[in-house]
Design a protein around this motif. Structure first.
Motif, mmCIF file in Angstrom:
data_model
loop_
_atom_site.group_PDB
_atom_site.id
_atom_site.type_symbol
_atom_site.label_atom_id
_atom_site.label_comp_id
_atom_site.label_asym_id
_atom_site.label_seq_id
_atom_site.Cartn_x
_atom_site.Cartn_y
_atom_site.Cartn_z
ATOM 1 N N GLU A 10 -23.668 -114.936 -30.420
ATOM 2 C CA GLU A 10 -22.938 -115.769 -31.375
ATOM 3 C C GLU A 10 -21.705 -115.341 -31.817
ATOM 4 O OE1 GLU A 10 -23.339 -119.541 -32.952
ATOM 5 O OE2 GLU A 10 -25.269 -119.993 -33.388
ATOM 6 N N ARG A 11 -22.221 -113.972 -31.912
ATOM 7 C CA ARG A 11 -20.591 -113.087 -32.395
ATOM 8 C C ARG A 11 -19.918 -113.359 -31.131
ATOM 9 N NH1 ARG A 11 -24.847 -109.409 -32.391
ATOM 10 N NH2 ARG A 11 -24.221 -107.466 -30.700
ATOM 11 N N ASP A 12 -20.759 -113.019 -29.837
ATOM 12 C CA ASP A 12 -19.574 -113.030 -28.817
ATOM 13 C C ASP A 12 -18.828 -114.343 -28.189
ATOM 14 O OD1 ASP A 12 -20.652 -110.930 -28.047
ATOM 15 O OD2 ASP A 12 -22.005 -111.373 -27.080
ATOM 16 N N ALA A 13 -18.633 -115.314 -29.737
ATOM 17 C CA ALA A 13 -18.091 -116.352 -29.177
ATOM 18 C C ALA A 13 -16.021 -116.459 -28.490
ATOM 19 C CB ALA A 13 -18.191 -117.192 -30.202
ATOM 20 N N ALA A 14 -16.091 -115.716 -29.645
ATOM 21 C CA ALA A 14 -14.252 -116.325 -29.316
ATOM 22 C C ALA A 14 -14.116 -114.915 -28.062
ATOM 23 C CB ALA A 14 -13.771 -115.140 -30.491
ATOM 24 N N GLN A 15 -14.831 -113.936 -27.859
ATOM 25 C CA GLN A 15 -14.337 -112.971 -26.557
ATOM 26 C C GLN A 15 -14.836 -113.635 -25.319
ATOM 27 O OE1 GLN A 15 -14.337 -109.095 -26.427
ATOM 28 N NE2 GLN A 15 -15.188 -108.903 -28.752
ATOM 29 N N ALA A 16 -15.861 -114.168 -25.531
ATOM 30 C CA ALA A 16 -16.623 -114.943 -24.291
ATOM 31 C C ALA A 16 -15.291 -116.504 -23.688
ATOM 32 C CB ALA A 16 -18.094 -115.558 -25.139
ATOM 33 N N ALA A 17 -14.810 -116.796 -24.882
ATOM 34 C CA ALA A 17 -14.336 -118.027 -24.647
ATOM 35 C C ALA A 17 -13.443 -117.878 -24.160
ATOM 36 C CB ALA A 17 -13.991 -118.899 -25.889
ATOM 37 N N ALA A 18 -12.622 -116.878 -24.549
ATOM 38 C CA ALA A 18 -11.388 -115.883 -24.296
ATOM 39 C C ALA A 18 -11.783 -115.615 -23.315
ATOM 40 C CB ALA A 18 -10.244 -114.659 -24.887
ATOM 41 N N VAL A 19 -12.671 -115.081 -22.424
ATOM 42 C CA VAL A 19 -12.582 -114.854 -20.747
ATOM 43 C C VAL A 19 -12.778 -116.653 -19.772
ATOM 44 C CG1 VAL A 19 -14.145 -114.283 -19.399
ATOM 45 C CG2 VAL A 19 -13.239 -112.824 -20.962
ATOM 46 N N TRP A 20 -13.796 -117.279 -20.636
ATOM 47 C CA TRP A 20 -13.522 -118.200 -20.251
ATOM 48 C C TRP A 20 -12.473 -119.083 -19.570
ATOM 49 C CZ3 TRP A 20 -17.992 -120.093 -17.502
ATOM 50 C CH2 TRP A 20 -18.525 -121.659 -17.204
#
Length: 163
Positions: A10-20
């Motif tokens: 879950e701590r990946d949410a912001a970075q993963a969403a930015a790439v997506w």
């Protein structure tokens, strides 16, 4: 650059969403039109059968993400589907290939028997070359199956690979 692919947390949410969101905003590969926030991204990524993130081993920065989930239900539930996103400034470095290979292994480990892509846009030359290299089979062409960001339509080419 060393890439590590690991399960999403879950701590990946912001970075993963930015790439997506980069891919969503480009409007020429993903069917989604809505951007993810950190909150909606967390819900989206955790709802998948598996979400993997590609990280720069030195910095820990997320440079790619993939989602894996069933393509259908019941008697076709053994067929999975996946989507891949690589940060625009990291494309051309074989991160997508690493994501697809990791995904195929993960899909088999989860009991899926076939990986199917429903909508590979015909102008996505890099994806088409990669899938050909990895032994995916093209199923045909769906004329005008993808609506681009500018409102024009483009053909899509479904693919599959037996795991």
């Amino acid at each position: 650059m060393q890439i590590e692919i690991r399960p999403y947390v879950e701590r990946d949410a912001a970075q993963a969403a930015a790439v997506w969101n980069e891919v969503v905003e480009e409007g020429d590969a993903f069917p989604q039109t809505e951007r993810l926030t950190a909150e909606s991204g967390a819900a989206f990524f955790t709802s998948q059968s598996f979400t993997g993130v590609a990280c720069d081993a030195e910095s820990g920065q997320i440079v790619g993400v993939y989602i894996l989930h069933p393509n259908n239900v019941g008697r076709c539930g053994h067929i999975c589907n996946a989507s891949y996103a690589v940060a625009s400034d990291r494309r051309g470095q074989h991160i997508g290939e690493q994501l697809v290979c990791h995904c195929m292994k993960q899909a088999a480990a989860l009991g899926f028997r076939v990986l199917q892509f429903n909508a590979v846009v015909c102008s996505n030359a890099a994806a088409l070359a990669l899938y050909r290299k990895l032994g995916f089979v093209q199923l045909g062409v769906i004329p005008g199956g993808f609506r681009r960001k500018d409102g024009s339509y483009e053909d899509i080419i479904p693919h599959y690979h037996v795991l």
